[in-house]
Design a protein around this motif. Structure first.
Motif: not given
Lengths: 615, 387
Positions: B152, B156, B225
């Motif tokens: 992640k 991100d 995501q």
């Protein structure tokens, strides 16, 4: 099979081959003959065609005429009276190749009757399908009469490619009109069996005459909408009349260019027109324009195209620059002037409705004349024979109710004693805002209706452009240069213009043959399609249009301007309305919004009086 | 008309009856229905595939580039499969009472599926499940797993730099690959839009070595995501040069990869930038945000004037005025003036974690490096503007 021996072609065959190039359709033959007549110093030229020129073309002039000796020679190939010094670089006449008459003679039956002013009698000659007859004495007035019968009778293949009689006749008319535009001092008549007769009286040779002739050809409105142009630089004179940007047309067929009296359709000149009008015309619209370029014959090469419709200037940059700057200056000077067409349209609509309004008044009272809300759309309904009373009343009853809300002025700026200076301004003093979008202003001699959104959009757009010019263009440097593959010639062209592009914020450099690396782009266009931008720039360079990158930046500004301007529906205070009018007066091109729509219409007091039958 | 087969036999493979818990169904549908485009030229792409077998209900949706499958426990009365409009089914389930049981049953003779819950009853048109496309098939030779939060973080911190410009399609995604960095294997995510670049790395998980470099498209990135949001278990990643499959708990996401070559990003990461600037991150970001208020247009530039221990940020807009702000910084190199797009500066500083930000500059026309600190896992490159 043994190879055929090489042999010289039969002269008649040679002529027919050449004729294919010069005389491709009847209009081309007419062009050659009318040009000859003009070169012969004619004061009146008469053209008659039958069956679109297929059966007969007759061109009669009152020019110098020819002696019998000249006549015999004239129908020979490469024989002409027009290059006395043998100097191909100083061509003062429309023709010079000496190809027209023999070419026509090769593919049709050509007969010429001609008499000079001091000859006792006329001389005649007949050429039939390339076979030349003897020169015979004949009866005839001063000047020359050329008759072409059975055009392409000798080359039936060509006949098959001709369009309908009517289409060919229209092409002839187009050629005659274009030549007539260039020579207002000559009287032109054209008659034919499939077209209506054109009769253009001789107008004289000054600019006013040129405008009168132009108005007869492109439309009477042109007189009101034309901006006179006359500039000269380094021996090149550009003069004529450019139409206001608001008077635009759907095709470029009303853009007329003459170079030394020769009508041309030239890429350089049409590109310059597009460039000059780029900002003030809607996409795919074209101005009306009648302009001439006059220069020393040595400065221009007309020997580029067999039909001579293209020319080559020795200094294309000079001509282009002169045209663009002259047009831009004229458009800018016209400033907020919008075409008179809007006012005329309004008047016509109002005037057309008057009789019905009168009838309606007999039973619906005073509201009918105020019914301007749906004038255009509802015009037909009113025009129909009167229905029964009950039927007629219903629609007006409902309108009656609308009137109370819709026709109430959104803002009221009734006359004050102190607005005298505003009344003298071109757009006058604001009186009211109606439908929350239209400002009604009063001038000394009329009434102005302004579309507030369109007007403000132009003002914002011009301000943004001025700002950009003052500040320069911020460039985003690319982390990963974008390599664009192009045709090698195109890549070279782009790189040659690298300086120009850099000024606009686009930095390019060579990246091997046929490839260009883009290193920096205008920040406002960053994140967009770089390849597309480059291709646009390239197209613009090819067309010799100005400032390709700026054109894209302008588009960005234009959309910003659209969002940043006051919307229709916004109620304006009297002060705001007056401020908008004053800004319009000082803003370039305020007569049309960025999309080319007019921003205001003006009704003269005299027009209004006419509506009410006072004049 | 003669009936040649018994009802049971004629319904094999088509008749389905299954009962599920509303909340579980809603969660699964929530994962899969996002993949379905609102408007489709191929009708079946608007549908979700429901397959009931062996105590499980499997839901599947696809847009032909991306496919999401989720499996949940269910009370299967009759096995079978069908497809129904995904958004409609999602909306129905969303509006059902909380805690309700939902029964899904195909009605053989009408080709419809009946949804029953409490006193509500819906009949939905179906399309044959045999027509439902399957993009997941094929061999995925490379496989590894890593903690969900590691993956992640990679996404991100790079996602903002993905290009939206279609002509350079190979920049419309995140480039994942493994590389030897200072003697250890790392898994790297890189994204760039041609103006700025984000590069984030994490220690390469077991088995990732030797994986092909792949470009995961933006839509898949956004879906991954969301799936990773709140997940704490390990994620299994399977790869081929053309496809990627992620397994997060009961959800399996398969996506096609962008078929292109990611540019050699290493070349644009400057190594010799010797002018270092250390700023307090929040103070810097707030100052950039403040001064850029004055500029209105797109591509707004903020000028950074660096001199001994001092950074002056300034913006001039001839239309509205100008703004300057001075902040104390750690800077000892020779004075330098450089312009940047304010939005890019804010995007990047927004991704940094530490209290300070480290800038490494060379000159006003060369790329600038931005990091939390020397050797941080995330590294950003930003190209200046010329103003």
């Amino acid at each position: 099979m043994a190879p055929s021996p090489v042999r010289r072609l039969d002269p008649v065959l040679v002529d027919r081959i050449a004729a294919g190039e010069v005389i491709e359709r009847p209009a081309a033959a007419v062009k050659e003959l009318v040009e000859n007549a003009i070169d012969a110093g004619a004061g009146a030229i008469e053209v008659v065609i039958e069956a679109g020129g297929r059966r007969l073309i007759r061109v009669t002039d009152d020019g110098r005429g020819m002696t019998p000796q000249d006549l015999e020679l004239a129908v020979e190939r490469h024989a002409t009276s027009k290059l006395p010094d043998g100097d191909l670089f100083a061509i003062g006449t429309l023709g010079f190749r000496g190809e027209a008459l023999p070419s026509i003679g090769a593919v049709a039956r050509l007969s010429i009757v001609t008499r000079t002013a001091d000859a006792a009698q006329a001389a005649a000659i007949l050429v039939d399908g390339g076979a030349k007859g003897p020169v015979r004495p004949a009866a005839g007035a001063r000047g020359t009469r050329v008759e072409i019968a059975d055009l392409f009778g000798a080359t039936p293949a060509r006949l098959k490619f001709l369009k309908s009689d009517r289409a060919e006749a229209l092409a002839v008319a187009d050629i005659v009109r274009r030549l007539a535009l260039a020579h207002p001092a000559i009287r032109f008549t054209l008659a034919g069996d499939t077209i209506s007769t054109i009769d253009l009286p001789a107008e004289g040779s000054d600019e006013a005459a040129a405008l009168r002739r132009a108005a007869r050809i492109v439309g009477a409105d042109f007189v009101d909408d034309a901006l006179p142009i006359d500039v000269m630089r380094e021996g090149v004179r550009v003069h004529g009349f450019a139409g206001l940007p608001t008077a635009h047309r759907g095709s470029a067929s009303h853009v007329h260019w003459m170079v030394n009296g020769r009508p041309v359709r030239d890429k350089l000149l049409s590109g310059a027109v597009r460039g000059a009008y780029a900002d003030v015309l809607p996409a795919d619209r074209h101005p009306i324009l009648v302009m001439s370029v006059d220069c020393d014959p040595r400065e221009v090469d007309v020997n580029v195209h067999p039909a001579k419709s293209e020319v080559r200037f020795r200094d294309p940059g000079l001509v282009r620059g002169l045209v663009v700057s002259a047009l831009r200056a004229a458009i800018a000077a016209a400033g907020h002037r919008a075409t008179a067409q809007g006012g005329r349209d309004a008047l016509q609509t109002l005037a057309g409705r008057q009789p019905q309004s009168f009838v309606q008044r007999t039973f619906v009272g005073w509201q009918a004349p105020v019914d301007t809300g749906g004038t255009a759309a509802s015009g037909d309904a009113h025009g129909s024979p009167l229905p029964g009373f009950a039927e007629a009343q219903t629609p007006f009853r409902s309108q009656d109710e609308q009137i109370s809300s819709a026709f109430l002025p959104a803002a009221d700026a009734r006359a004050h004693a102190d607005d005298a200076p505003a009344l003298d301004a071109p757009l006058g003093a604001a009186r009211a805002q109606i439908h929350a979008n239209y400002i009604v202003a009063q001038t000394r001699d009329g009434l102005v209706i302004v579309d507030q959104h369109a007007a403000h959009e132009r003002i914002v757009y011009e301000r943004l452009k001025a700002e950009r010019a003052a500040r320069g263009i911020a460039r985003q440097i690319l982390l990963i240069p974008e390599v664009v593959d192009l045709d090698p010639a195109d890549a070279d062209r782009l790189l040659a213009a690298a300086g120009l592009l850099e000024a606009a914020g686009l930095v390019v450099e060579g990246f091997g043959p046929g490839a260009v690396a883009v290193r920096e782009v205008p920040a406002a266009l960053a994140g967009g399609d770089i390849k597309g931008l480059l291709r646009d720039a390239l197209d613009a360079l090819l067309d010799e249009r100005d400032a390709p990158v700026e054109a894209r930046l302008d588009r960005v500004l234009s959309s910003i301007a659209c969002h940043g301007s006051i919307r229709s529906g916004r109620r304006l205070k009297p002060e705001e309305m007056n401020a908008l009018l004053r800004q319009m007066e000082i803003t370039p091109s305020a007569g049309q919004c960025n999309h080319g729509r007019p921003t205001y219409v003006e009704l003269k007091l005299s027009d209004i009086e006419k509506l009410f039958g006072r004049r | 008309m003669a009936v040649s087969a018994s009802p049971d036999q004629s319904n094999v493979g088509r008749s389905m009856k299954v009962t599920v818990e509303r909340a579980a169904l809603l969660k699964s549908l929530g994962h899969v229905h996002r993949v379905v485009e609102r408007r489709n030229t191929i009708p079946i792409l608007s549908n979700v595939l429901l397959r009931a077998e062996a105590g499980e209900l499997r839901l599947k949706a696809t847009d032909l580039d991306l496919e999401v499958t989720e499996t949940q426990a269910a009370d299967v009365e009759r096995t079978g499969a069908t497809t129904v409009p995904a958004h409609v089914l999602y909306d129905i389930v969303r509006k059902l009472a909380d805690g309700a049981q939902v029964s899904l049953e195909t009605i053989g003779e009408t080709g419809q599926m009946q949804i029953r819950s409490g006193r509500s009853r819906f009949n939905l048109q179906t399309l044959p499940q045999e027509d439902f496309p399957d993009i997941a098939a094929g061999e995925l030779p490379h496989s590894f797993s890593l903690p969900a939060q590691d993956l992640k973080k990679l996404i991100d911190k790079t996602q903002f730099a993905i290009s939206t410009e279609e002509t350079r399609y190979y920049l419309n995604g995140i480039y994942f690959h493994t590389i030897d960095s200072d003697g250890r294997q790392v898994l790297r995510a890189v994204a760039t839009d041609g103006h700025r670049l984000a590069r984030v790395e994490t220690a390469a998980p077991q088995g990732a070595g030797g994986m092909p470099g792949v470009i995961v498209p933006r839509k898949a990135v956004a879906e991954i995501q969301k799936l990773l949001d709140g997940a704490d278990a390990d994620v299994t990643v399977e790869l081929s040069p053309a496809k990627i499959r992620l397994t997060v708990g009961s959800v399996v996401l398969t996506s096609k990869l962008i078929d292109g070559t990611f540019p050699d990003y290493q070349r644009v990461i400057p190594a010799g930038n010797d002018k270092t600037l250390v700023v307090e991150r929040d103070m810097f970001a707030q100052a950039v945000d403040r001064v850029s208020t004055i500029s209105s247009e797109r591509g707004r530039a903020v000028k950074l004037a660096l001199a001994d221990g001092k950074l002056t940020l300034s913006v001039t807009n001839p239309d509205s005025g100008s703004a300057t702000e001075e902040i104390e910084v750690d800077y000892e190199a020779s004075p330098l003036d450089v312009g940047f797009n304010a939005r890019y500066l804010l995007d990047i500083t927004g991704q940094l974690d530490g209290d300070t930000a480290l800038f490494k500059l060379a000159d006003p026309g060369s790329p600038t490096l931005i990091q939390d600190r020397e050797g941080a896992p995330a590294l950003y490159v930003l190209m200046p503007m010329r103003v």
